[in-house]
Design an enzyme around this catalytic site. Structure first.
Site, PDB file in Angstrom:
ATOM      1  N   CYS A 163       0.800  -1.230   0.000  1.00 28.47           N
ATOM      2  CA  CYS A 163       0.000   0.000   0.000  1.00 28.47           C
ATOM      3  C   CYS A 163       0.830   1.276   0.000  1.00 28.47           C
ATOM      4  O   CYS A 163       0.306   2.352  -0.268  1.00 28.47           O
ATOM      5  CB  CYS A 163      -0.936   0.008   1.202  1.00 28.47           C
ATOM      6  N   HIS A 298      -2.332   7.943   6.654  1.00 30.45           N
ATOM      7  CA  HIS A 298      -2.626   6.705   5.934  1.00 30.45           C
ATOM      8  C   HIS A 298      -4.103   6.375   6.121  1.00 30.45           C
ATOM      9  O   HIS A 298      -4.800   6.098   5.145  1.00 30.45           O
ATOM     10  CB  HIS A 298      -1.714   5.590   6.458  1.00 30.45           C
ATOM     11  N   HIS A 336      -9.682   2.549  -0.173  1.00 24.53           N
ATOM     12  CA  HIS A 336      -8.240   2.287  -0.098  1.00 24.53           C
ATOM     13  C   HIS A 336      -7.749   1.911  -1.495  1.00 24.53           C
ATOM     14  O   HIS A 336      -8.042   0.826  -1.995  1.00 24.53           O
ATOM     15  CB  HIS A 336      -7.972   1.159   0.891  1.00 24.53           C
TER      16      HIS A 336
END
Length: 995
Positions: A163, A298, A336
């Protein structure tokens, strides 16, 4: 760490196709989440993976023709690669550069991309593996395709740290820039949710949000919702960006990357590592955490992840500070986006600094009290936060499953001297400054599509001056084959011109290019310098007001003439002084105008292939050709003018619409009258005493010959000029061999080895001007596509047209008369650009107009779609390319099948079996519909064939044409110019073997 400027951005995220749409989504608090598109998978088949998420619309659209990718290759390409190519083009445009300008440069490409789902979906059936699928499924090709298609030779690498991939890619790009490996870098990432597999993993780990939405730092947070995304930024060293005048969104002050090491699980986040990466980034940026106004976290919306991240942020930012550090996460808007998550946050932060407003974080109303944000010195943004004037700093975090963490520190762009506002950008005359708006595209249809897109975008702006928009278009919207150029002053005029051109068919406009014409070479220009007789008070005053380049070059001529003339030519020319009609002033003035016009054009990149001067015009022509330098020519012109001005008056000149042979008998009766100029077959100028000219003129008029008395004070180019010629012959002349071909109107031909010395200039005073034969020689030798007259009015172009010497050339004049202005110069440059010239545009604009203005990005075609169905099981037939039929179950795919049916050939002999075989083979290898494969189609430029496809083509051609025998690729290479040239080569091979 040195400062890195973010100078270009492009992106596409759920519900936001483009940078402006992305910013609008963030500011209004929108969300791009929705149900799973049918092309991905059926949600009811995988309920544990969730039935919603963040998905990009039309992810299957790809303009394969633009990037010269065959339909078969496009169908085999990972959709990640297809999203990146147009994104890279638009990001480079947004940086103020035409993407083609970077070809061959050491520009770096750094792409974050995680996983390899496309390969797993398409390569699991080993019987169907092909080279195109192999290349198309490689994650490393995500960066390499950009480097290949844009011909970028700097570092090119794909990064997979899960990620955090795209923010790590930005970090590596900045490091490469600072190390001097590249001067420009494209960095970012891409993610497409191709299958439910990772969603199933999240579900099994208890990390999947029930509704498919991330809720960062919220009491309602229940896990991850997955999302698509692609984003790229263009990075430069800050000093380089400032030197090039690029728009700077924000400055990357520092960044850091680290790893969790062996902690509490390979996929679990680690607070202490996150603290370390934050502190390392701030240390490299040379700042303390208390200066950071906000952090784009994040923020995935998992209970454990949010808690650990807030603890780390609080430990670093909870120092004594006047106001808490604001935090938020774009994942609430998008989901995400995994491999693109870091770049989504970075772009959001750069735009926030650029607009000086930080959007609110979604789901912030029900803040998770267990995160203890207030006591940790943090504040979740529940409403937009305005940033104060001056420097603002922000952080961006991205943490990867597996433990690779990244943090970047961004600051506001440095203040630069304010440019003149567009509405106030006026010329001395009060009108808006003129500019040339340019646009280019790969096809006529694409050009019209982009004309319409630009018209719509500019129409939405407040009406104002267009010069800065034109300058920006010259920098970013050139380089593709089909060209458009329009000369405009304001945005209202520009919108009207764009709409008019967008509505035209390719053959409907007078120049062809405005509706989609394509120049196949560069224009061949010849400069024709006007002589005495075209002067008038105030000549070129309008151009002088509007063109900085012309002002500069006229001042150069003025400076060279002043020591000899004793007065200012500029004052004389521009002040409306009637003395301009007297030879001693007219000739220096005309020389100055001719020199300045020619120099203005050459500094704009218009280099003549040859020059011609009519009488006095030969001096400026000689300077342009390099035979005389400016100072020497100025000295000679002033001396010539004084010598001729000192001669007795009483002479004149008469233009007659007849040839010398027709006038011969009449001239026998007036021996004092001579032929002074032979301008055309029926265009002769006579010179002599006024009384003799009057008698001769009446006689000619009585015979029906049109005559015109010229406004001159002397009988130029006649024996009456002999005293001046004798004095000029005594001058010592510094001359050199011309660097450009010169069509001499003294000799009536191209100069060979004759020097342009004192004898040349003395003879030139009293001998006739042989324009007609000189122009004929010029046209014969260089075949000009454009004749450009250099002077204050249009004379020579009319003569050339009357005499039939233009030979289809376009006739241009940058200052055609008393009403001439900067628009005429701009029209000249625009016409040449449409025909293939790449001007040096900066010379057309004043410094205050050379500022970057945002333009709508390139509008790619949406007609071609690939991967337009959900991935098939390994046993299912492969998805078909555009124009390709899917084989029935158990049959060989069409790409491997040797077809025997005849292919369509739309030009050429439909009965030529060799050409038919080549067309069939090209159709199979490339996946094109047969009507695209015409005789003129070029393998590399038009069909996108590479070395692998050429080998496949060779094998298919040999199978279809056994009589050819075996032909090596090396033997075929010279014939691979086009489909037709390959067919001719193979036909010759068959004939040779049969002989």
């Amino acid at each position: 760490m040195g400062d890195i400027a973010i100078v270009g951005i492009d992106c596409a995220f759920p519900g936001a196709a483009g940078v402006r749409a992305y910013w609008d989504l963030l500011v209004r608090g929108g969300a791009g989440t929705g149900p799973v598109p049918g092309q991905r998978w059926e949600a009811q088949d995988f309920p544990a993976a969730g039935d919603s998420g963040g998905f990009i619309d039309d992810v299957d659209v790809f303009d394969s023709d633009f990037f010269s990718v065959t339909p078969r290759e496009a169908a085999a390409m990972d959709p990640h690669h297809r999203l990146l190519l147009p994104c890279a083009w638009r990001a480079l445009e947004d940086s103020g550069r035409a993407p083609g300008d970077l070809a061959g440069t050491e520009t770096g490409v750094f792409i974050g991309v995680m996983g390899g789902e496309w390969g797993r979906l398409t390569m699991s059936d080993l019987a169907r593996v092909t080279p195109l699928l192999g290349a198309g499924s490689s994650a490393g090709m995500a960066a390499n395709r950009i480097s290949y298609h844009f011909n970028l030779t700097g570092p090119s690498l794909a990064v997979d740290t899960a990620c955090s991939s795209s923010l790590v890619a930005v970090h590596l790009a900045a490091t490469s820039l600072l190390a001097g490996e590249c001067d420009t870098a494209l960095a970012g990432g891409v993610n497409i949710v191709l299958s439910p597999s990772l969603g199933l993993v999240y579900g099994q780990l208890g990390l999947a949000a029930a509704d498919g939405r991330c809720k960062p730092f919220s009491a309602d947070a229940d896990g991850i919702g997955r999302g698509d995304g692609v984003g790229l930024v263009v990075l430069r060293r800050l000093d380089d960006a400032l030197a090039d005048g690029q728009r700077i969104y924000a400055v990357l002050r520092g960044s850091a990357v680290n790893q969790d090491g062996r902690s509490n699980g390979v996929i679990a986040p680690n607070r202490w590592s996150q603290e370390r990466v934050l502190n390392s980034a701030y240390r490299r940026a040379g700042i303390t955490p208390d200066r950071v106004a906000f952090v784009e976290a994040h923020g995935t919306g998992t209970v454990l992840g949010d808690a650990i991240e807030c603890a780390a942020l609080g430990a670093v930012h909870g120092v004594p500070r006047g106001a808490p550090c604001a935090i938020g996460s774009v994942k609430g808007n998008l989901g995400h986006t995994e491999g693109a998550a870091g770049i989504a946050g970075l772009i959001k932060t750069a735009l926030a600094l650029h607009h000086r407003i930080v959007p609110a974080s979604l789901f912030a109303e029900r803040e998770n009290a267990q995160l203890r944000l207030g006591e940790r010195g943090l504040r979740l943004l529940k409403s937009p936060m305005r940033l104060p004037r001056g420097e603002n700093l922000a952080g961006v975090s991205s943490f990867g499953m597996g433990g690779t963490n990244a943090h970047a520190v961004l600051g506001t762009a440095p203040r630069t001297p304010a440019a003149l506002p567009a509405r106030a950008a006026r010329t001395d005359a009060g009108a808006s400054a003129v500019g040339v708006f340019t646009l280019s595209a790969d096809t006529p249809e694409a050009l019209r599509r982009n004309l319409a897109a630009q018209a719509a975008a500019i129409a939405a702006r407040p009406r104002g001056a267009a010069a800065a928009l034109c300058w920006s278009s010259n920098r970013t919207k050139t380089g593709l084959p089909h060209r458009y150029a329009a000369t405009v002053r304001d945005t209202g005029e520009l919108v009207a011109e764009l709409r008019r051109a967008a509505a035209l068919e390719p053959t409907a406009s007078k120049d062809g290019a405005a509706a989609g014409g394509r120049p196949w070479g560069r224009p061949v220009t010849a400069f024709l310098f006007t002589g005495q007789g075209c002067e008038y008070p105030g000549m070129t005053a309008g151009l002088h007001r509007e063109s900085p380049a012309y002002r500069r070059h006229l001042a150069e001529a003025d400076e060279a003439l002043a020591p000899h003339l004793g007065t200012s030519v500029c004052d004389l020319v521009l002040g409306g002084d009637e003395r301009v009609h007297r030879p001693e002033f007219a000739q220096p003035a005309l020389f100055a105008v001719g020199y300045a016009l020619a120099r203005t054009l050459t500094t704009l990149g218009v280099t003549p292939a040859a020059v011609l001067g009519h009488s006095l015009g030969e001096y400026a022509a000689a300077v342009t050709a390099g035979a005389l330098d400016l100072d020497e020519a100025a000295r000679l012109v002033v001396r010539r003018a004084r010598l001729m001005g000192e001669l007795p008056t009483g002479g004149g000149m008469l233009a007659a619409a007849a040839g010398p042979d027709e006038l011969a008998r009449t001239l026998e009766g007036e021996p004092e009258v001579v032929v002074a100029a032979m301008n055309g077959p029926a265009d002769t100028v006579l010179s002599g005493p006024l009384d003799a000219l009057a008698r001769l003129g009446k006689e000619l008029a009585d015979r029906g010959v049109r005559v015109t008395e010229l406004p001159v004070t002397h009988a130029f180019h006649s024996p009456l000029m002999a005293p001046a010629a004798a004095e000029l012959r005594k001058a010592a002349v510094r001359c050199a061999p011309p660097a450009l071909p010169v069509a001499s109107t003294r000799h009536g031909r191209m100069l060979r080895h004759e020097p342009m010395d004192a004898d040349y200039w003395a003879d030139q005073i009293e001998e006739p001007v042989l324009l007609d034969t000189a122009l004929a020689a010029l046209v014969r030798d260089i075949a000009p596509t454009h004749l450009i007259e250099i002077g204050p009015s249009s004379r020579l172009l009319q003569i050339a047209a009357r005499g039939g010497r233009a030979c289809g050339a376009e006739l241009l004049h940058p200052a055609p008369g008393p009403e001439a202005s900067g628009r005429d110069l701009a029209e000249t440059v625009a016409a040449l650009h449409r025909c293939g010239l790449d001007p040096l545009w900066a010379e057309l604009y004043a410094p205050e107009h050379r500022t970057v203005e945002p333009l709508a990005p390139y509008a790619f075609s949406s007609a071609q779609r690939y991967w337009d169905r959900r991935p098939m099981p390994a046993s299912a037939p492969a998805p078909a390319a555009v124009g390709e039929e899917r084989p029935a179950s158990g049959e060989r795919p069409a790409a491997e099948e040797r077809r025997t049916e005849p292919a369509a050939v739309h030009d050429g002999d439909p009965g030529d079996p060799v050409l038919l075989a080549v067309v069939q083979a090209v159709t199979e290898v490339g996946g094109y519909p047969s009507e695209r494969v015409v005789r003129e189609a070029r393998f590399h430029e038009d069909l996108g064939f590479d070395s692998v496809m050429i080998m496949q083509l060779k094998n298919r051609v040999e199978a279809r044409l056994p009589r050819v025998g075996e032909v090596s690729v090396q033997q075929m290479l010279p014939a691979l110019r086009s489909v037709g040239s390959l067919a001719e080569f193979l036909g010759d091979q068959i004939t040779a073997r049969s002989a």
